[in-house]
Design a protein around this motif. Sequence first.
Motif: not given
Length: 416
Positions: A193, A241, A392, A394-395, A398-399
């Motif tokens: 991350h 990501w 990030g 939330h990314e 969503a992925l």
Amino acid sequence: MTSPPRAVPLTLGDHYVLSLARAAAADSRMHMAVAAHLPGGPPAPPDLHERIAATAGRAPVLRYRLTGAGRHAAWAPDPGFDPARHVTHHHLRPGQDVAQAALDLIADRPLPRDRPLWDLLVLHGHTPGEHVLVHRVHHAFQDALGLLSGIRALTGDERLPHPAPEPPARDAPAIRGTLADLARLAAPLPRWHPSKPPGGQGPRLLAVPLDAGALRAVVQRTGATVTQVMLALLAGALRSWRPQVWRSRPGITVNLPVSVRGPRNHAALGNHVGVFPVTLPCGEPAPYARLRAIADQTTLALISRQRRRIRALYRLPAAVSRTAFGAAMPLVARGAPCRLDVGTIRITGEFPAARELFLCPPLAPGVSAMITLLYGRGAASVCGVFDASVDGPHEVLALVTHALTELHADVGKGHR
């Protein structure tokens, strides 16, 4: 004449979670909760107190609290059990993020050790005609199966047996196998991350809905379990990501919690969960191939072997387990949080009137995120609690939803 309930020694899992809590930035990091958006205004405190008192009569686990210390610690009935100490009402701002509000309230409100380690938080005011009921427990007091059993008792009429101790035993092969698992989980991990600079912000809790129909279709067409699908989705999400990370690394090893008890023989007291390392194949470009790679690592035979190993460990004397944890904690908590935990929880009849559900997972030392799939009754969502160092978050959730769309399409091409 019925004999009084006996004290129950802590399990290996209980000692482990309490060790993690002592090593964590806050004890609340090892709390977990499930929450339901329910129609109508919040219930009055006296009504909830009356319900809890009635429930404690048929679910005695709700009265058990932590007593003693060290290897002599045990769960024992609370002679001064008071339902009013287990309920708090909280008025939120209109439009406030309920999931984050729940996590912040959990962090701000410790669970006192002089009473059973659970409570109910009633949240309201965020939107008209709705309240949110949050059932929070210390992860040493209950694991996910115990938490759900407690909810069914509180919201329905489920009866739970009196907790009972298990006989101690020694099992050297189980110890060696578990040490190998811990070494695998403690190995250096890729930086999966992007990171934020250190700051004062606490953990973030996010929840996103999943297409339950697509999830069910993938399970039916492939014969995979929901857990296997979830692991494959997360592998796809991490690949999308930060694709540059996986050009030289095939994947990342995560911890999949494995319960040593089924729901039918769970007294809802204590933590009965062990570690199960699984490598997410983030370097694999094809969605269905990722699922097959996960399935090969999580066959029924391998999970059954792991359960037998963990079950043997749970019979170790407390003196042995506490000594081992004392030596392991510096390794677990060292350095910046980077490890990743993954889980799945099936919800069926716990909140029949719920409009929406979300989970507040625990966040152990050294873990930068715990991501859990919550599913049942035609609905599914992915919930993640993230350390403040993750940028990030939330990314990635969503992925996960995008990865489900990709896997569903790939399976629809005829892959079996």
